[in-house]
Write a protein that holds these residues in place. Structure first.
Motif, PDB file in Angstrom:
ATOM      1  N   GLY A  15       0.637  -1.136  -0.025  1.00 42.82           N
ATOM      2  CA  GLY A  15       0.011   0.146   0.066  1.00 42.82           C
ATOM      3  C   GLY A  15       0.849   1.352   0.155  1.00 42.82           C
ATOM      4  N   ASP A  16       0.098   2.197   0.571  1.00 41.16           N
ATOM      5  CA  ASP A  16       0.829   3.541   0.711  1.00 41.16           C
ATOM      6  C   ASP A  16       2.043   3.622   1.603  1.00 41.16           C
ATOM      7  N   LYS A  17       2.543   4.818   2.032  1.00 44.44           N
ATOM      8  CA  LYS A  17       3.764   5.120   3.166  1.00 44.44           C
ATOM      9  C   LYS A  17       2.863   4.731   4.194  1.00 44.44           C
ATOM     10  N   ALA A  18       1.895   5.170   4.771  1.00 43.26           N
ATOM     11  CA  ALA A  18       1.068   4.854   5.923  1.00 43.26           C
ATOM     12  C   ALA A  18       0.927   3.185   6.093  1.00 43.26           C
ATOM     13  N   ALA A  19       0.457   2.824   5.062  1.00 45.44           N
ATOM     14  CA  ALA A  19       0.372   1.487   5.208  1.00 45.44           C
ATOM     15  C   ALA A  19       1.670   0.406   5.231  1.00 45.44           C
ATOM     16  N   LEU A  20       2.846   0.869   4.720  1.00 40.85           N
ATOM     17  CA  LEU A  20       3.928   0.484   4.827  1.00 40.85           C
ATOM     18  C   LEU A  20       4.692   0.619   6.405  1.00 40.85           C
ATOM     19  N   LEU A  21       4.282   1.699   6.701  1.00 39.24           N
ATOM     20  CA  LEU A  21       4.673   1.866   8.195  1.00 39.24           C
ATOM     21  C   LEU A  21       3.816   1.143   9.178  1.00 39.24           C
ATOM     22  N   GLU A  22       2.860   0.958   8.945  1.00 37.21           N
ATOM     23  CA  GLU A  22       2.045  -0.204   9.886  1.00 37.21           C
ATOM     24  C   GLU A  22       2.530  -1.473   9.765  1.00 37.21           C
ATOM     25  N   ALA A  23       2.753  -1.833   8.490  1.00 40.60           N
ATOM     26  CA  ALA A  23       3.447  -3.034   8.387  1.00 40.60           C
ATOM     27  C   ALA A  23       4.910  -3.447   8.941  1.00 40.60           C
ATOM     28  N   VAL A  24       5.452  -2.257   9.025  1.00 38.33           N
ATOM     29  CA  VAL A  24       6.848  -2.277   9.493  1.00 38.33           C
ATOM     30  C   VAL A  24       6.583  -2.348  11.123  1.00 38.33           C
ATOM     31  N   ILE A  48       9.658   5.539  15.740  1.00 37.30           N
ATOM     32  CA  ILE A  48       8.220   5.653  15.734  1.00 37.30           C
ATOM     33  C   ILE A  48       7.750   6.317  17.066  1.00 37.30           C
ATOM     34  N   TYR A  49       8.547   6.016  18.194  1.00 37.73           N
ATOM     35  CA  TYR A  49       8.144   6.634  19.584  1.00 37.73           C
ATOM     36  C   TYR A  49       8.170   8.193  19.204  1.00 37.73           C
ATOM     37  N   ILE A  50       9.487   8.763  18.907  1.00 37.80           N
ATOM     38  CA  ILE A  50       9.805  10.102  18.894  1.00 37.80           C
ATOM     39  C   ILE A  50       8.605  10.759  17.782  1.00 37.80           C
ATOM     40  N   GLN A  51       8.889  10.117  16.646  1.00 42.48           N
ATOM     41  CA  GLN A  51       7.810  10.947  15.603  1.00 42.48           C
ATOM     42  C   GLN A  51       6.408  11.121  15.861  1.00 42.48           C
ATOM     43  N   ALA A  52       6.000   9.982  16.529  1.00 43.99           N
ATOM     44  CA  ALA A  52       4.751  10.115  17.044  1.00 43.99           C
ATOM     45  C   ALA A  52       4.256  11.351  17.843  1.00 43.99           C
ATOM     46  N   HIS A  53       5.448  12.059  18.608  1.00 36.71           N
ATOM     47  CA  HIS A  53       4.857  13.279  19.217  1.00 36.71           C
ATOM     48  C   HIS A  53       4.551  14.294  18.329  1.00 36.71           C
ATOM     49  N   ARG A  54       5.120  14.216  17.016  1.00 40.10           N
ATOM     50  CA  ARG A  54       4.935  15.224  16.141  1.00 40.10           C
ATOM     51  C   ARG A  54       3.874  15.131  14.974  1.00 40.10           C
ATOM     52  N   ASP A  55       3.710  13.737  14.874  1.00 40.54           N
ATOM     53  CA  ASP A  55       2.756  13.468  14.061  1.00 40.54           C
ATOM     54  C   ASP A  55       1.863  12.542  14.529  1.00 40.54           C
ATOM     55  N   PRO A  56       0.617  13.101  15.112  1.00 46.77           N
ATOM     56  CA  PRO A  56      -0.457  12.402  15.555  1.00 46.77           C
ATOM     57  C   PRO A  56      -0.847  11.113  14.986  1.00 46.77           C
ATOM     58  N   ALA A  57      -0.806  11.006  13.595  1.00 49.00           N
ATOM     59  CA  ALA A  57      -1.158   9.789  12.974  1.00 49.00           C
ATOM     60  C   ALA A  57      -0.566   8.716  13.205  1.00 49.00           C
ATOM     61  N   LEU A  58       0.621   8.941  13.989  1.00 54.58           N
ATOM     62  CA  LEU A  58       1.624   7.759  14.430  1.00 54.58           C
ATOM     63  C   LEU A  58       1.216   7.095  15.664  1.00 54.58           C
ATOM     64  N   GLY A  59       0.215   8.144  16.294  1.00 60.46           N
ATOM     65  CA  GLY A  59      -0.031   7.504  17.743  1.00 60.46           C
ATOM     66  C   GLY A  59      -0.462   6.059  17.923  1.00 60.46           C
ATOM     67  N   PRO A  60      -1.343   5.617  17.105  1.00 58.05           N
ATOM     68  CA  PRO A  60      -1.836   4.233  17.197  1.00 58.05           C
ATOM     69  C   PRO A  60      -0.534   3.383  17.190  1.00 58.05           C
ATOM     70  N   LEU A  61       0.297   3.461  16.053  1.00 59.29           N
ATOM     71  CA  LEU A  61       1.463   2.687  15.821  1.00 59.29           C
ATOM     72  C   LEU A  61       2.334   2.715  17.277  1.00 59.29           C
TER      73      LEU A  61
END
Length: 387
Positions: free
Chosen positions: A51-60, A115-128
């Motif tokens: 899928g797209d970048k978001a789907a790839l990060l979720e898979a990672v 992932i831990y750090i960038q989730a503080h800058r990008d709320p979309a990463l919060g669930p990951l």
């Protein structure tokens, strides 16, 4: 080979490539194009497979969770017939886990930190981030669930591990650092009321000085920040807080500050000076905010940037002195507030250990963590000390 097995193999190759790119380049520069190049396949194939970048990060992240769980099961087998553990044995186990992190687990450690750090800058990463933290805690819970003496320390160890992991990768080859980490771990796991002897504290401070000396030498020569330079440093600090260390460049700061590039380079001669100016301004803000009820922003920015500096140093060794210096100073800035809350008067190792655990908890919990809010962090520290 069947089509399903071919697809599974391609997916594994994509995820391995994505993890390597994320560890090498960081999340700020992460892209499908770079992953495609690493995997020697087209972007279209990655989009089709995952899928797209978001789907790839979720898979990672899903792959990292599988790796965490597999390591937990390996360790559980190792400890299956183990007798009851004491704090010293727990310290040995945590140390070994961290040593493995800096070796075979290096890529996973960096991916998790990103992932831990960038989730503080990008709320979309919060669930990951939340998913990763659940498995991160689950690793330690699974390790010690059959050891009553260790179970109460699990949350403390897991929080400490979030803060420690990236530094073990960066500095794990340093004897002084490994000794300092061991001293800090002993303090973290020391039972309440068991005060360190003066010789133990002296040893810890000696190790801090051993590690900090080269870093201080590398940072010498920075000029005083005042006047126009101070205003520009504020712009650098704002950009760092907003986008992170890896986004900092002369052109970006000149544009955001609305000044000619020549003005910026007049006051900051190198990228090193640019970074140092922003770091010093963030520390000034943090010191000013300590004791101000409800204001945890500057402290949160410093702790995030400390991790980002360590991640940056893995890609650019010139940043290593900054990472070491920031790691040292963040604990020194709050020692006076931390020590009385954790039965650690005069015990710098214990203050450092619990500061690290508190920071790790804040990073792992995202918006729920407020480590430097003077109205919230005392109770969080007491809870960590009671675990």
């Amino acid at each position: 080979m069947t089509s399903s097995s071919t697809k599974a193999r391609d997916r594994d190759e994509i995820l391995d490539a994505a993890r390597n790119v994320l560890a090498r380049e960081g999340l700020y520069h992460f892209s499908l194009r770079l992953v495609a190049r690493e995997a020697a396949m087209s972007v279209g194939k990655i989009r089709y497979q995952i899928g797209d970048k978001a789907a790839l990060l979720e898979a990672v992240v899903a792959r990292e969770c599988e790796i965490i769980d597999a390591r937990r099961d390996q360790w559980r087998t190792q400890l299956a017939s183990c007798p009851e553990l004491d704090p010293a044995s727990v310290t040995d186990i945590v140390t070994q886990v961290l040593d493995e992190v800096s070796q075979d687990g290096r890529v996973s450690a960096i991916v998790m930190a990103e992932i831990y750090i960038q989730a503080h800058r990008d709320p979309a990463l919060g669930p990951l981030r939340a998913r990763l933290w659940a498995h991160d805690q689950g690793f330690w819970q699974g390790l010690f669930e059959d050891c009553p003496e260790a179970r109460g320390l699990v949350h403390r160890i897991a929080c400490y591990g979030v803060d420690e992991r990236v530094f073990s990768v960066l500095l794990g080859q340093s004897r002084d650092y490994r000794l300092l980490r061991q001293s800090t771990l002993r303090a973290l796991l020391r039972p309440a009321g068991a005060h360190a002897r003066s010789a133990v504290s002296a040893w810890h401070l000696h190790l801090v000085a051993q590690l900090a000396g080269p870093a201080q030498a590398a940072l010498e020569g920075a000029s005083e920040i005042k006047g126009t330079k101070a205003v520009l440093a504020g712009q650098i600090a704002d950009a760092m807080a907003r986008e992170g260390v890896e986004a900092i460049s002369f052109r970006q700061i000149a544009t955001s500050a609305g000044v000619p590039l020549s003005t910026l380079t007049h006051h900051f001669l190198s990228h090193r000076d640019l970074v140092l100016g922003g770091v010093e301004e963030l520390y000034r803000r943090m010191r000013a905010s300590l004791g101000q009820p409800g204001d945890a922003r500057a402290g949160r920015q410093v702790l995030l940037l400390t991790h980002e500096m360590a991640l940056g140093a893995l890609r650019d060794p010139r940043l290593t002195p900054f990472a070491i210096d920031m790691r040292r100073r963040r604990a020194e800035n709050v020692h006076a507030q931390v020590a009385p809350l954790i039965d650690g008067e005069g015990d710098r190792a214990r203050s450092q250990a619990f500061t690290m655990a508190l920071i790790g908890e804040a990073i792992a919990l995202g918006d729920e963590g407020q480590p430097l809010d003077s109205t919230a962090f005392p109770e969080r520290l007491r809870e960590l000390a009671r675990d």
